[in-house]
Design an enzyme around this catalytic site. Structure first.
Site, PDB file in Angstrom:
ATOM      1  N   GLU A  12      54.483  14.671   8.881  1.00  0.00           N
ATOM      2  CA  GLU A  12      54.847  15.463  10.061  1.00  0.00           C
ATOM      3  C   GLU A  12      53.573  15.621  10.867  1.00  0.00           C
ATOM      4  OE1 GLU A  12      57.926  17.275  10.740  1.00  0.00           O
ATOM      5  OE2 GLU A  12      58.888  15.935   9.303  1.00  0.00           O
ATOM      6  N   CYS A  68      53.006  22.376  16.936  1.00  0.00           N
ATOM      7  CA  CYS A  68      53.094  20.917  17.009  1.00  0.00           C
ATOM      8  C   CYS A  68      54.130  20.436  18.022  1.00  0.00           C
ATOM      9  CB  CYS A  68      53.378  20.325  15.638  1.00  0.00           C
ATOM     10  SG  CYS A  68      54.799  21.060  14.820  1.00  0.00           S
TER      11      CYS A  68
END
Lengths: 451, 468
Positions: free
Chosen positions: A210, A244
């Site tokens: 990720e 993010c």
């Protein structure tokens, strides 16, 4: 070397006893995690405050609410997720049993990140436990209070051998990565993602990475600018930009640029008041290194709003940059801070072109009243995920797989997708030992008739 | 890099969006179908030259199974390509939430030599169906098939988007230095590591279809002639050069004694008294492989077969009895027509034996007692599993085909191939209106707002669920 080998070895021995496999056991562990979050809420919030200057209600809604939701979902759905999945059979297998058998992978490693230090360890952990694995947890050392807390709390609630917590920095993580795991889920940046995958390759270990990137946000002329800008402001400046999937930069027509700036300014006022620095709802940059990194991105830029900083407290005010050149430094790397560049583009075609010439981002945002335009942007670009007419929100729907593509990552999780990520789907075909006559056509000697 | 130009040419085609429309994908897939029909003879001849592949086998694995995959794909492509709408939570009730299947871009498929058309074709079908551009790298070891593919595929597929690259290790190494958006590799675990390491440099996701030693446990309660036939079929198919072949047998001493005549019977039934003369028994693909497999014969004792002929690269269908775990045949994947039997005392010992070794691609159990089959299934781990037969689990396209641990990562066949080559993109398309509903999430944060968020975001347990 010794210590990591021992910790992982113990987890593997514990896994090999088979005790993490029964649904009862998994439910028990998940229930214990739920108790932990509920009983120790104050300490968790305190750690988040110490690490990121995150206020109570904010931290709760971002890091605790979601975790309780994932736990409730996993506990409710586990029996159906773990059940064998019978598949469609063909003529030759009509009388057989054919199904996919869900099994744990073994010992998995979860490496967390510092920006949402609790949730980014807990979400994967829930999926890994639900799938029946042993789990080695490595929280980020940068969010040190949360790391220490996780190391403290997990052994108090979970099986100590099956779910060890390992703390430390780069040397410890490097050592850990030399051990053999059956899956590694890493949340962090692309550079380290490559290191993790290369280490995993030595053991042929599957990985979920990720990562991040620059998530573009295109604002069409035809849209409710006030609403769009409020939503963007929320997503951009939450956690002081250290998200993010924050909208990294804006793409819009030059004619609406100043309106966008005005709307964002008004929203910032609404959210944080006159003096942002004293708002309990505005966080700080995690450390000096990142503070300096983000500060340097402002060099030579037109600051339309904000720009105030205070190194002592790692404070950077919500900042907007206008007329930013796509070739400037702030447009090179993921900002991960409260700086919002606006790059003007003449048309949606140009926006798409600009987006496609860069690495695939983790998230992509597009605001427009025109449904067709939104559909077009989605179809002509690639990204981990998308939210249209808002930001961040696709993260909160656990039926959507959450993950990146290209430089922003590989694999996905959340909800059932976590369970599947941490499971092996074993294909099973069970035939009858009788009924041999149906097999005769496949045996030699061959013949046209058999063909 | 000699391939940089080719890769960037394909990438330019990819960026043009040419491979995305369904009509384009269907046209390319139909062209592959014509290739399999029109070049059937050539495929049978090439694979015969490469490894003496019996035409019956070649038709079954290289043509029929490929056409099945093609038809399953063409029949379902429209449905697979559609956005998959997902269940929504309270907050997103009025939104559109779906999973979009995006092609990755430019993908690389590296195929092995043992089923040189199938193991290239089946991934290729999925890659094209998913909308990608593809570089195809057939194995140089099956050189006749390699030449056939290199010369003819370009007559069927759009050369702007699909290219065949030939060559050996140096060429493949250079090819792997380029950035791909997905790499699909079938081959040995050792090379799998090299591929994944190269992929890591570009953060390229991979599927690795590798191998290992597939155990085959035969319990004491079983129909011996049927077991012998099914095991012999799976072991000697393609002269043993099958990644999912039963690699070795585990059974009791009594069972070994009983199985031997049955195995002899089955081999004779299949290949006649002299298998060397049977058109239905293959050859080893190359001299190096021949010598490697021949060396494994010094394990246990040769109970059936054991004859070899280097000129023809012929190794007779062979069964070795009383093989020890330390024998050569038990040190590596055999990939040849040799079936070692390792004697164990009982099922528990068999399970322990299996679990002490790397996880295999396939695991086989033969028993009339379904409890035995289930026990072995529950207490072991493998890519796939078949009870009371061999190989057949991979002929069902609705089952995923792939390994675990050393035997690989990822899976394919049927829809799983399409999914392998697609990025599953989570999409949420929200309403621009109803902004007041968003107020609870905005600063300034208050306990009251938190209460509302709790109510709308929280997933509550629905009563208690009864377990099993």
């Amino acid at each position: 070397m010794e210590r990591m080998q021992q910790v992982v070895g113990r987890a593997r021995a514990a896994f090999n006893t088979g005790r993490s496999r029964s649904l009862e056991f998994r439910m028990q562990q998940l229930k214990a995690l739920e108790r932990m979050v509920q009983e120790r809420e104050k300490e968790i919030l305190a750690a988040l405050k110490a690490d990121l200057h995150k206020g109570g209600p904010n931290a709760y809604s971002h890091e605790i609410l979601g975790v309780l939701g994932e736990l409730a979902l996993a506990m409710e759905k586990l029996p159906s997720w773990a059940a064998p999945q019978h598949v469609k059979k063909n003529l030759m297998t009509l009388r057989d049993e054919a199904y996919i058998h869900y099994e744990p992978l073994g010992v998995v490693l979860i490496i967390g990140a510092w920006n949402y230090p609790f949730v980014l360890v807990m979400h994967p952990l829930i999926g890994a436990i639900a799938a029946g694995n042993a789990v080695v947890v490595k929280p980020s050392e940068i969010s040190e209070n949360t790391a220490k807390l996780v190391a403290d709390l997990l052994p108090q609630y979970l099986d100590q051998e099956l779910y060890p917590v390992v703390t430390g920095g780069v040397p410890e993580t490097t050592e850990l990565l030399t051990q053999r795991f059956d899956h590694i889920l890493y949340t962090g940046n692309s550079a380290v993602g490559k290191i993790v995958m290369a280490a995993a390759a030595k053991h042929l270990t599957p990985v979920t990475l990720e990562l991040g990137g620059k998530s573009p946000c295109y604002i069409d002329k035809d849209c409710d600018l006030a609403v769009a800008c409020r939503r963007i402001t929320w997503g951009k400046y939450m956690n002081c930009g250290q998200t993010c999937i924050a909208p990294d930069y804006i793409l819009c027509h030059p004619s609406i640029q100043s309106q966008v700036v005005e709307n964002i300014k008004a929203t910032l006022q609404e959210f944080y008041g006159e003096d942002v620095k004293s708002s309990p709802d505005y966080e700080r940059i995690v450390n000096k290194r990142h503070f300096k990194r983000i500060l340097s991105l402002l060099d030579g830029q037109k600051i339309a709003h904000g720009g105030e900083t205070d190194e002592a407290s790692c404070f950077i005010a919500p900042t907007i940059l206008t007329d930013v050149s796509p070739d400037s430094k702030v447009m090179e790397e993921e900002i991960f801070g409260p700086v919002l560049p606006i790059v003007t583009v003449e048309s949606v075609d140009k926006a798409i072109e600009l987006i496609n010439h860069r690495e695939k981002p983790l998230a992509l945002y597009v605001f427009s009243n025109n449904k067709q335009l939104i559909k077009r942007v989605i179809s002509e670009t690639s990204s981990g995920g998308v939210t249209g007419n808002d930001v961040i929100m696709h993260f909160f729907l656990s039926t959507l797989p959450f993950g990146g593509v290209g430089h922003s990552g590989m694999g996905a999780y959340h909800g059932r997708h976590s369970f599947e990520t941490f499971s092996h789907r074993r294909a099973c075909l069970i035939k009858d030992l009788k009924m041999e006559s149906t097999n005769k056509i496949r045996y030699p000697p061959g013949s046209q008739k058999k063909v | 890099n000699p391939y940089a130009g080719l890769v960037s040419h394909l990438r330019a085609s990819w960026l043009s969006g040419k491979t995305r429309p369904m009509e384009y994908r269907v046209a390319q897939l139909e062209a592959l179908g014509r290739f399999l029909d029109e070049k059937k003879q050539e495929i049978l001849e090439a694979t015969d030259l490469d490894m003496g592949k019996p035409s019956f086998e070649a038709y079954f694995t290289e043509i029929l199974l490929c056409k099945n995959e093609l038809n399953v794909t063409l029949n379902n492509l429209c449905h697979w390509m559609k956005d998959e709408h997902v269940d929504k939570n309270l907050v997103t009730q009025l939104d559109s939430a779906f999973i979009r299947k995006d092609p990755y871009g430019v993908v690389l498929i590296i195929a092995p030599w043992n089923y040189p058309v199938q193991l290239l074709m089946v991934p290729l079908i999925g890659a094209i169906a998913a909308g990608n551009c593809v570089i195809i790298k057939p194995s140089e070891i099956s050189k006749n098939t390699e030449r056939l593919l290199a010369e003819t595929l370009s007559c069927y597929l759009d050369t702007d988007c699909f290219a065949v690259v030939t060559g050996g290790v140096p060429e493949t190494t250079q090819l792997l230095e380029n950035k791909f958006d997905y790499i699909f590799f079938t081959g040995s675990p050792r090379v799998g590591q090299i591929v994944m390491t190269a992929a890591a440099k570009h953060l390229t996701p991979v599927t690795l279809e590798l191998g290992g030693k597939n155990p085959c446990y035969v319990s004491d309660t079983c129909d011996i002639p049927n077991v012998a036939r099914r095991v012999a079929w799976g072991r000697f198919f393609n002269a043993g050069q099958t990644c999912i072949a039963p690699d070795y047998l585990l059974c009791t001493l009594e069972m070994q004694e009983k199985l031997m005549p049955a195995l002899r019977e089955a081999i004779t039934e299949f290949f006649g008294p002299n298998p060397k003369e049977s058109p239905d028994f293959g050859r080893i693909v190359g001299d190096k492989q021949f010598r490697r497999i021949r060396a494994l014969l010094s394990s246990g004792r040769v109970a059936i077969g054991g004859q070899t002929d280097e000129a023809e690269r012929y190794i007779a269908p062979t069964v070795l009895a009383d093989v020890l775990p330390s024998d050569p045949a038990m040190q590596e994947e055999i990939f040849g027509p040799i079936l070692p039997i390792v004697v164990v005392a009982n099922m528990d010992e068999a399970i322990d034996f299996i679990n002490a070794r790397p996880r295999p691609l396939a695991l086989y159990v033969f028993s009339c007692d379904s409890k035995v089959v289930n026990q072995v299934l529950e207490r072991t781990s493998s890519g796939g599993f078949c009870g009371n037969d061999t190989l057949m689990q991979v002929t069902l396209t609705s089952l995923p085909f792939g390994g675990i641990g050393n035997s690989g990562l990822g899976k394919y066949h049927g829809k799983f191939t399409f999914d392998t080559f697609s990025h599953h993109r989570g999409c949420l398309h929200r309403n621009m209106g109803l902004e007041t509903l968003n107020t609870p999430r905005y600063p300034p944060y208050t306990q009251q707002k938190l209460g509302i968020l709790n109510a709308t975001f929280e997933v509550k347990r629905r009563g208690t669920c009864t377990l099993l």
